[in-house]
Design a protein around this motif. Structure first.
Motif, mmCIF file in Angstrom:
data_model
loop_
_atom_site.group_PDB
_atom_site.id
_atom_site.type_symbol
_atom_site.label_atom_id
_atom_site.label_comp_id
_atom_site.label_asym_id
_atom_site.label_seq_id
_atom_site.Cartn_x
_atom_site.Cartn_y
_atom_site.Cartn_z
ATOM 1 N N ASP A 237 -60.115 19.710 -47.655
ATOM 2 C CA ASP A 237 -61.431 20.123 -47.136
ATOM 3 C C ASP A 237 -62.123 20.911 -48.245
ATOM 4 O O ASP A 237 -61.862 22.091 -48.436
ATOM 5 N N ASP A 238 -62.992 20.234 -48.997
ATOM 6 C CA ASP A 238 -63.623 20.853 -50.155
ATOM 7 C C ASP A 238 -65.058 20.355 -50.266
ATOM 8 O O ASP A 238 -65.313 19.148 -50.196
ATOM 9 N N ALA A 239 -65.980 21.303 -50.439
ATOM 10 C CA ALA A 239 -67.400 20.938 -50.492
ATOM 11 C C ALA A 239 -67.707 19.951 -51.616
ATOM 12 O O ALA A 239 -68.660 19.168 -51.515
ATOM 13 N N ARG A 240 -66.922 19.975 -52.680
ATOM 14 C CA ARG A 240 -67.170 19.059 -53.797
ATOM 15 C C ARG A 240 -66.967 17.597 -53.418
ATOM 16 O O ARG A 240 -67.463 16.698 -54.109
ATOM 17 N N LEU A 241 -66.223 17.360 -52.344
ATOM 18 C CA LEU A 241 -65.915 15.979 -51.953
ATOM 19 C C LEU A 241 -66.722 15.496 -50.763
ATOM 20 O O LEU A 241 -66.741 14.295 -50.473
ATOM 21 N N LYS A 242 -67.386 16.402 -50.077
ATOM 22 C CA LYS A 242 -68.108 16.041 -48.853
ATOM 23 C C LYS A 242 -69.219 15.038 -49.147
ATOM 24 O O LYS A 242 -69.986 15.197 -50.100
ATOM 25 N N GLY A 243 -69.287 14.007 -48.334
ATOM 26 C CA GLY A 243 -70.344 13.014 -48.469
ATOM 27 C C GLY A 243 -70.113 12.007 -49.576
ATOM 28 O O GLY A 243 -70.973 11.151 -49.822
#
Length: 412
Positions: free
Chosen positions: A198-204
């Motif tokens: 769960d990491d913002a760099r990978l979202k979307g």
């Protein structure tokens, strides 16, 4: 005289291959048992329904290196039955295999049904008796040789040889039989799994893939290079699956919670990446926006995310990039830290680390060192390979060797 020359428990790849090979080598009374109503179920679904039969690696020593567990024991076995033999066996029965760029081998039909039909036809034409919804319930050694068995609903019978090819899942009845006959079972944990991150760099960014990323786990001395795929739950792809196989036991011991370091660009080090990035400030792309051009050929949306994380503003251009920005960007690209917090099984693989302890099996014959007349093949053993056809090859190899040994024992 025993009721059966051989009883083979398990209607999967190893069981069918052993039954066919044993019959071809002269065994007459062979009983093949499958506890469910379906045979060769894993063959049907493997490789996305195409069946990754084996891998185009024909040098035993190199081939053995693709097995996190069992490679040392399989080395000698691969000198006796390796992918070339597998290809020839199927070809002799009208099934041609093709090799893809990554070395995986599939039937030219791209249909796993071709392999299923070949194996079932080989067993049927050889006169092997197949029973569904019937397994080995109990086995005991006979003083005069062979084994007493209870099968199906408790029917008593005897066998000169018993081959356990029941697979490596937790529900495998073969483990209980093996234990009752004196074998130790190495703990079962998943192999070949994906990471929850769960990491913002990978979202979307789901669906983006980097073909040659380096992935390392600090503290486990694990590092692999290969394609990495961003998914809706984290990371997958051959690079991740390979890492999970080598680290299966350690990752299970940590409850699948551990840091990973990702080198998206494949550079030797963050310092190498930094030098490469600094050259962009003075090259032909120096007037371009940092977010619009990257020197590593990464997917544009991933690059934009990493650049933003490193502190690049929307309008930042390469010529005006500061040394701290370049350093931050090199860190994100070549040594980004992420945290795994769980796992999912790879949908096309159901491979388990663990099984019958290998030191208790004679790999020249696949016969038990604890119980004469008992043999093993396939994933019931503590053997697992990387994705790419290696687990099926281990099944073909161990089944072929066991079949030869059972046939030799019956004729002696």
């Amino acid at each position: 005289m025993s009721d059966w020359d051989a009883v083979i428990a398990g209607g999967g790849a190893a069981g069918f291959f052993a039954a066919a090979q044993a019959a071809e080598r002269g065994l007459k009374r062979i009983l093949l048992l499958e506890a469910t109503t379906h045979v060769l179920s894993k063959v049907r679904i493997s490789g996305g329904g195409r069946c990754n039969v084996t891998h185009a690696c024909f040098e035993p020593k190199r081939l053995a290196g693709f097995y996190p567990r069992g490679g040392r024991e399989l080395l000698g076995a691969f000198h006796r039955w390796q992918p070339g033999d597998t290809v020839a066996w199927f070809a002799a029965r009208g099934v041609e295999l093709k090799t893809e760029e990554d070395g995986r081998m599939f039937p030219v039909t791209d249909n796993s049904g071709t392999i299923v039909e070949c194996l079932t036809r080989a067993v049927r034409s050889a006169g092997v008796e197949l029973r569904l919804q019937a397994g080995v319930r109990r086995a005991t050694a006979r003083p005069e040789g062979g084994l007493n068995l209870e099968i199906g609903d408790g029917e008593p019978t005897t066998a000169r040889s018993l081959l356990l090819a029941t697979g490596g899942t937790r529900g495998s009845a073969g483990f209980g039989i093996a234990e009752s006959l004196g074998h130790a079972i190495e703990p079962l944990v998943p192999s070949l799994f994906t990471f929850h991150i769960d990491d913002a760099r990978l979202k979307g960014l789901e669906g983006l893939s980097v073909p040659a990323a380096k992935v390392a786990v600090p503290g486990m001395r694990l590092e692999t290079t290969g394609p990495v795929l961003i998914t809706h739950t984290g990371l997958s792809g051959p690079g991740i699956l390979k890492l999970s196989a080598w680290g299966a036991r350690e990752m299970a011991a940590r409850d699948y919670r551990f840091p990973i370091v990702l080198n998206w660009c494949g550079a030797a080090s963050p310092e190498d990446a930094r030098r490469h990035l600094e050259s962009s400030r003075e090259g032909q792309h120096r007037r371009q926006r940092v977010a619009n051009w990257n020197p590593f050929g990464l997917p544009s949306r991933l690059w934009e995310r990493l650049a933003a994380t490193a502190g690049a503003s929307d309008g930042a251009i390469w010529a005006n990039s500061s040394k701290p920005l370049i350093a931050n960007l090199a860190q994100q690209v070549a040594a980004g830290e992420y945290v795994a917090a769980g796992k999912s099984l790879n949908k096309e693989e159901f491979v388990t680390c663990g099984g019958v302890r290998l030191s208790e099996v004679d790999f020249r014959t696949m016969e038990s060192k604890r119980c004469p007349g008992l043999y093993f093949a396939g994933e019931v053993l503590d053997i697992d390979g990387l994705t790419g056809g290696f687990n099926f090859q281990a099944a073909w190899t161990t089944a072929a060797i066991a079949a030869e040994a059972m046939a030799n024992a019956s004729s002696s």
